[in-house]
Design an enzyme around this catalytic site. Structure first.
Site, PDB file in Angstrom:
ATOM      1  CE  LYS A 247      -4.254   1.514   1.892  1.00  0.00           C
ATOM      2  NZ  LYS A 247      -5.647   1.278   2.398  1.00  0.00           N
ATOM      3  CG  ASP A 248       3.443   2.601   3.372  1.00  0.00           C
ATOM      4  OD1 ASP A 248       2.458   3.147   3.248  1.00  0.00           O
ATOM      5  OD2 ASP A 248       4.039   2.012   4.282  1.00  0.00           O
TER       6      ASP A 248
END
Ligand code: HEM
Length: 430
Positions: A247-248
């Site tokens: 997600k990052d």
């Protein structure tokens, strides 16, 4: 907190086992940002911004070190050395534009990171230390950015340094002495440029040290989440890797695209054209303005136009400007509501939006020419800024009736309300 269900590190390769037995660094990384760190399962994209801030800090350090190889901290040739970087040094233009725009991206990302903390109440117990260290980082960032802007020794560099250090002379009795001591002279010159360069090189590493403490302090309680409800069971969490590394990764990709667009298509968008004019102590620019990220604070600094209670207006301005940031140190104790997330705080949420508008107004006023109307709006916006933290927040905390909280993160997720962002909350309550 190390959750009892956190996965234990088991080296897969003999070499990793060899290293881990002698220096447990692989174990440390696994437990800090790997599969061994359980994180709430409902974090939304606002939780990308800490990692993004870390990325921009690293980029600033790397590009800054390369710039320092070619830059000359001497008032006689500093401006020319920057032009030399732009024209003669291989890819020098790219490194310089990356560093200048990187500062803007870094501050933008940190402002969003702070706003996320305000919305989701991440400053509340047990994460006060994470917040306090964050405010220290923010102060260090502001000092670093201010000194960095002086280095190209253009007109805004020089006059910015002149104006900002000039405010120290407002301190009664010792003010002028402090100003001369800070500058190493009666006006910004070679000695000021040299010490600003020295500190501008040093402070990012101090920031890095405080960031390590910041993340350490965060790992004690673990991350907050959009519900503000603490983790209660293994079900409420997922391992940091691969879920949040992935997600990052999305956030990093998007941020780098925006950053590249700035560097390649609009590298001077956020800069001031006067800084392409060499510093000239004999010619004051018509309108001295700081970089965009300082504008709200600059507006607070200028809001005081009259002496009050035996304190000169200029000193009020300085006190208010520093006070507007130092106030953030007390935030965890000014907000006494037991509920963290604004998703469940209908009144607090409204005032938070008003605060955002207020800060944007201050930003506009900070850059506008000081007509009577601009000064008046700046004064009202300054009063509102302080009122938000010192009056509204404590009163709202006492009076507000929060919406019922979910029993757990998992319950909220299964009800489809686990990772709501402010925009989703606004839609859901319409
Ligand atoms: C160099 C600047 C900074 C870096 C590199 C940084 C890094 C991080 C990282 C990696 C996290 C965990 C991921 C996340 O929650 O986004 C985090 C969390 C946090 N940061 Fe920062 N930070 C910085 C500045 C700040 C500032 C200026 C503040 C506030 C004044 C702040 C307040 C917080 C808080 C309260 C959390 C906990 C968030 C939560 O669990 O909900 N940080 N930071």
């Amino acid at each position: 907190m190390s959750f009892p269900w956190a996965k234990q590190y088991e080296p897969k390769h003999p070499l990793m086992k060899w290293v881990d037995d002698r220096l447990p660094l692989p174990r440390f990384v696994y437990n800090a940002v790997g599969a061994g760190y359980p994180v709430p399962r409902n974090l939304n994209y606002f939780w990308n911004f800490g990692v993004l801030a870390g990325m921009f800090l690293a980029l600033q350090i790397v590009t800054g070190i390369v710039l320092a190889m070619h830059y000359a901290a001497n008032a006689g040739i500093a401006f020319d050395s920057v032009e030399h970087i732009m024209r003669d040094v291989n890819a020098g233009w790219f490194i310089r534009y990356a560093h200048a725009n990187g500062a803007s991206m870094f501050l933008l990302v940190v402002y969003i990171h702070i706003a996320r903390g305000l919305w989701y109440g991440s400053y509340k117990a047990p994460r006060e230390m994470v917040w306090l260290l964050g405010v220290v980082i923010f102060l260090l960032m502001m000092a670093t950015a201010f000194m960095g802007y002086v280095l190209p020794w253009g007109q805004m560099s020089f006059w910015g340094a002149q104006v900002i250090t000039g405010f120290f002379s407002a301190i009664p009795g010792v003010g002028e002495t402090i100003r001369v001591w800070l500058l190493g002279g009666f006006a910004p010159d070679n000695s000021a440029l040299n010490r600003f360069f020295s500190l501008h090189y040093l402070l990012p590493f101090v920031i890095l040290g405080v960031v390590i403490l910041h993340i350490w302090a965060l790992h004690i309680p673990g991350s907050n989440n959009p519900t503000g409800v603490e983790v209660k069971s293994e079900q409420d969490t997922v391992p940091f890797h691969p879920y949040y590394t992935a997600k990052d990764g999305v956030g990093v990709g998007v941020a780098l695209l925006i950053f590249a667009a700035l560097i390649f298509y609009a590298p001077n968008l956020l800069g001031h054209p006067d800084n392409y004019i060499p510093a000239n102590p004999l010619s004051t620019p018509a309108h001295i303005v700081p970089e965009w990220y300082f504008l709200p604070f600059y507006a607070i600094l200028k809001a005081f136009t009259f002496d009050f209670l035996w304190i000169p207006a200029k000193l009020w301005g300085v006190l208010a400007m520093f006070g507007s940031i130092l106030l953030l140190f007390f935030l965890p104790w000014l907000d006494t509501s037991p509920v963290r997330s604004a998703n469940y705080r209908p009144t607090y949420r409204i005032f938070l939006w008003i605060l955002l508008v207020d800060v944007l107004v201050l930003g506009y006023i900070g850059g506008a020419a000081p007509t009577p109307a601009v000064i008046l709006i700046g004064q009202i916006a300054t009063i509102y800024y302080f009122a938000h933290f010192l009056l509204i927040l404590p009163i709202v905390s006492m009076m507000e009736r929060p919406r019922p909280l979910p029993n757990s993160i998992t319950e909220a997720v299964l009800a489809g309300k686990g990772g709501t962002s402010p925009a989703q909350t606004a839609l859901a309550t319409e």
